[in-house]
Design a protein around this motif. Structure first.
Motif, PDB file in Angstrom:
ATOM      1  N   GLU A  46       0.813  -1.222   0.000  1.00  0.00           N
ATOM      2  CA  GLU A  46       0.000   0.000   0.000  1.00  0.00           C
ATOM      3  C   GLU A  46       0.842   1.267   0.000  1.00  0.00           C
ATOM      4  OE1 GLU A  46      -4.271  -1.090   2.124  1.00  0.00           O
ATOM      5  OE2 GLU A  46      -2.718  -0.037   3.266  1.00  0.00           O
ATOM      6  N   ALA A  47       1.866   1.308   0.837  1.00  0.00           N
ATOM      7  CA  ALA A  47       2.660   2.534   0.933  1.00  0.00           C
ATOM      8  C   ALA A  47       3.317   2.861  -0.397  1.00  0.00           C
ATOM      9  CB  ALA A  47       3.714   2.401   2.028  1.00  0.00           C
ATOM     10  N   TYR A  48       3.926   1.867  -1.036  1.00  0.00           N
ATOM     11  CA  TYR A  48       4.541   2.116  -2.339  1.00  0.00           C
ATOM     12  C   TYR A  48       3.499   2.492  -3.392  1.00  0.00           C
ATOM     13  CZ  TYR A  48       9.292   0.688  -1.087  1.00  0.00           C
ATOM     14  OH  TYR A  48      10.555   0.616  -0.535  1.00  0.00           O
ATOM     15  N   ASP A  49       2.355   1.822  -3.375  1.00  0.00           N
ATOM     16  CA  ASP A  49       1.307   2.142  -4.351  1.00  0.00           C
ATOM     17  C   ASP A  49       0.794   3.567  -4.154  1.00  0.00           C
ATOM     18  OD1 ASP A  49       1.529  -0.342  -5.494  1.00  0.00           O
ATOM     19  OD2 ASP A  49      -0.286  -1.169  -4.589  1.00  0.00           O
ATOM     20  N   MET A  50       0.663   3.991  -2.903  1.00  0.00           N
ATOM     21  CA  MET A  50       0.234   5.370  -2.627  1.00  0.00           C
ATOM     22  C   MET A  50       1.297   6.371  -3.058  1.00  0.00           C
ATOM     23  SD  MET A  50      -1.462   4.947   1.168  1.00  0.00           S
ATOM     24  CE  MET A  50      -2.941   3.968   1.438  1.00  0.00           C
ATOM     25  N   LEU A  51       2.554   6.085  -2.746  1.00  0.00           N
ATOM     26  CA  LEU A  51       3.632   6.994  -3.115  1.00  0.00           C
ATOM     27  C   LEU A  51       3.748   7.146  -4.629  1.00  0.00           C
ATOM     28  CD1 LEU A  51       6.321   5.808  -0.548  1.00  0.00           C
ATOM     29  CD2 LEU A  51       5.320   8.106  -0.649  1.00  0.00           C
ATOM     30  N   MET A  52       3.434   6.075  -5.362  1.00  0.00           N
ATOM     31  CA  MET A  52       3.531   6.118  -6.820  1.00  0.00           C
ATOM     32  C   MET A  52       2.264   6.629  -7.485  1.00  0.00           C
ATOM     33  SD  MET A  52       5.567   2.629  -7.755  1.00  0.00           S
ATOM     34  CE  MET A  52       6.990   2.104  -6.815  1.00  0.00           C
ATOM     35  N   GLY A  53       1.222   6.900  -6.689  1.00  0.00           N
ATOM     36  CA  GLY A  53      -0.032   7.377  -7.262  1.00  0.00           C
ATOM     37  C   GLY A  53      -0.862   6.302  -7.919  1.00  0.00           C
ATOM     38  N   ARG A  54      -0.545   5.051  -7.669  1.00  0.00           N
ATOM     39  CA  ARG A  54      -1.312   3.958  -8.266  1.00  0.00           C
ATOM     40  C   ARG A  54      -2.659   3.788  -7.583  1.00  0.00           C
ATOM     41  NH1 ARG A  54       2.794  -0.994  -9.807  1.00  0.00           N
ATOM     42  NH2 ARG A  54       4.240   0.241 -11.087  1.00  0.00           N
ATOM     43  N   VAL A  55      -2.738   4.148  -6.319  1.00  0.00           N
ATOM     44  CA  VAL A  55      -3.999   4.165  -5.584  1.00  0.00           C
ATOM     45  C   VAL A  55      -4.097   5.502  -4.870  1.00  0.00           C
ATOM     46  CG1 VAL A  55      -4.053   1.651  -5.278  1.00  0.00           C
ATOM     47  CG2 VAL A  55      -3.008   3.082  -3.515  1.00  0.00           C
ATOM     48  N   GLU A  56      -5.300   5.940  -4.615  1.00  0.00           N
ATOM     49  CA  GLU A  56      -5.566   7.181  -3.887  1.00  0.00           C
ATOM     50  C   GLU A  56      -4.715   8.354  -4.412  1.00  0.00           C
ATOM     51  OE1 GLU A  56      -6.346   6.879   0.275  1.00  0.00           O
ATOM     52  OE2 GLU A  56      -6.315   4.683   0.218  1.00  0.00           O
ATOM     53  N   PRO A  57      -4.879   8.666  -5.692  1.00  0.00           N
ATOM     54  CA  PRO A  57      -4.053   9.730  -6.295  1.00  0.00           C
ATOM     55  C   PRO A  57      -4.212  11.082  -5.623  1.00  0.00           C
ATOM     56  CG  PRO A  57      -5.892   9.123  -7.731  1.00  0.00           C
ATOM     57  CD  PRO A  57      -5.849   8.095  -6.660  1.00  0.00           C
ATOM     58  N   GLN A  58      -5.286  11.276  -4.857  1.00  0.00           N
ATOM     59  CA  GLN A  58      -5.476  12.551  -4.163  1.00  0.00           C
ATOM     60  C   GLN A  58      -4.381  12.814  -3.126  1.00  0.00           C
ATOM     61  OE1 GLN A  58      -7.301   9.834  -3.705  1.00  0.00           O
ATOM     62  NE2 GLN A  58      -7.667   9.510  -1.516  1.00  0.00           N
ATOM     63  N   LEU A  59      -3.606  11.778  -2.766  1.00  0.00           N
ATOM     64  CA  LEU A  59      -2.507  11.958  -1.824  1.00  0.00           C
ATOM     65  C   LEU A  59      -1.308  12.637  -2.482  1.00  0.00           C
ATOM     66  CD1 LEU A  59      -2.611   8.486  -0.006  1.00  0.00           C
ATOM     67  CD2 LEU A  59      -3.599  10.642   0.782  1.00  0.00           C
ATOM     68  N   GLY A  60      -1.292  12.671  -3.796  1.00  0.00           N
ATOM     69  CA  GLY A  60      -0.239  13.370  -4.519  1.00  0.00           C
ATOM     70  C   GLY A  60       0.893  12.505  -5.021  1.00  0.00           C
TER      71      GLY A  60
END
Length: 393
Positions: free
Chosen positions: A231-245
């Protein structure tokens, strides 16, 4: 030795990250508060703060010319925007003198006492602190910084959620992980503005979780929890939850932390190596390689006591196998590289290559570990050497 040169796929405009050695050493630099309120400072507790140059040279003498180390934010910024770099600048200078390359953990769990790590101010203060850190690194060393922006977002979030670390923010599941990702995104933007040449090398746990039985519900749940490690890598890469930046260019090198206790049954005990449910590290590395285009390295690995050499043997065998299957593994970091007092009770933990500091100011080398390291260095050198016509495989 293999060329520890990692092309940056996520950010094609960026120069490649080059590690000065395939084998690396990492210094335990946790500085968080325990749930009982006690502040840890492992850099001080291991004596590394006053012996950095000697420690760095000891590593370099054994072929570890790339190292992991960390800043102690709680010492540097005791009041908002007021920085005292006296705990870190000498370490940058020591690395220069010793001729080693250091990947610096900007945020290794510990926050300043004035700061509520669950508040919005964390994001702003972290970004400002990180930007000033890379500026200072350039000024002192003359080189762009290699940084791990936030160490182990996944573990950090878990520790806060379950109460192993002090609580922060609302108790909604997954909230703190998203909070840390937001901080990382803003911090990277600030660091890039301060020094566009700095590079971002991460560290996240690599785990396996097996079902306790073969029921469909148990298998589905175990797999869902196992997938949470990404999850952390996917979030950092914008693959999930793109609103996080998040975006792909926030990661130059994927770091994976792997220890003997990183495999367990869902809501159950650790799976021992050799058990039929124990998953080969090579398979796990190949899975990561197929999932992400960025190169990777083992950011932390090690075992305590007499198990250290055998564990290093296992990890190195599995890394070579993963490389044979196409995984781009750019290094292996022995972590921690020195003995240290345990987080929970300050017990003596004999790990890595070096002992605690003795009365004469030296550390003793753990010879069985040094012997196994030398053997593995030779094996990786042979592994990377192209086969010549007429020579045996």
């Amino acid at each position: 030795m293999p060329q520890a040169v990692s092309p940056n796929v996520g950010n094609p405009a960026a120069s490649a990250v080059t590690f000065d050695s395939f084998f690396m050493g990492g210094f335990e630099c946790s500085s968080h508060r325990r749930k009982d309120g006690v502040r840890l400072d492992l850099v001080r507790a291991t004596g590394h703060d006053s012996h950095a140059q000697r420690d760095y040279r000891g590593c370099a003498n054994l072929g570890l010319r790339t190292l992991r180390d960390g800043l102690r934010w709680h010492l540097i910024e005791k009041a908002p925007g007021v920085y005292d770099w006296s705990s870190w600048a000498p370490m940058i200078e020591a690395a220069n003198v010793a001729g080693v390359q250091v990947i610096w953990d900007i945020f290794h769990y510990g926050t300043p006492d004035y700061l509520d790590q669950g508040g919005k101010e964390l994001i702003e203060r972290y970004a400002a602190f990180a930007a000033e850190a890379v500026r200072l690194h350039r000024a002192v060393s003359g080189k762009p910084a290699l940084v791990c922006p936030i160490n182990e977002i996944s573990f950090f979030a878990w520790a806060v959620e379950v109460g192993y670390f002090p609580p922060a923010g609302p108790r909604r599941r997954g909230w703190f992980k998203r909070h840390l990702v937001k901080a990382a995104v803003q911090g990277i933007r600030a660091m890039r503005e301060a020094d566009p040449e700095c590079r971002f090398i991460w560290a996240e746990p690599l785990i396996h979780i097996a079902p306790r039985d073969r029921s469909r519900a148990e298998i589905r749940t175990a797999e869902k929890v196992r997938q949470g490690q990404f999850e952390a890598y996917d979030m950092l890469m914008g693959r999930v939850e793109p609103q996080l930046g998040g975006s792909e260019d926030l990661i130059d090198v994927i770091g994976l932390n792997f220890y003997p206790h990183n495999q367990w049954y869902l809501h159950g005990p650790t799976i021992p190596m050799g058990h039929h449910e124990y998953r080969a590290l090579s398979e796990m590395l190949v899975e990561v390689a197929r999932r992400y285009p960025q190169p990777m390295y083992i950011a932390e690995t090690g075992a305590e006591g007499s198990g250290g050499p055998a564990w290093l043997h296992y990890v190195c065998d599995e890394v070579r196998e993963a490389m044979n299957q196409g995984a781009r593994v750019g290094g292996i970091c022995l972590y921690p590289i020195t003995a240290y007092p345990g987080w929970d009770n300050s017990r003596h933990a004999e790990v890595g290559l070096f002992s605690v500091i003795h009365a004469d100011g030296s550390r003793r080398t753990r010879q069985p570990m040094a012997d196994e390291l030398a053997r593995q260095q030779r094996l990786f050198d042979q592994h990377s050497r192209p086969t010549q016509p007429g020579m045996p495989e």
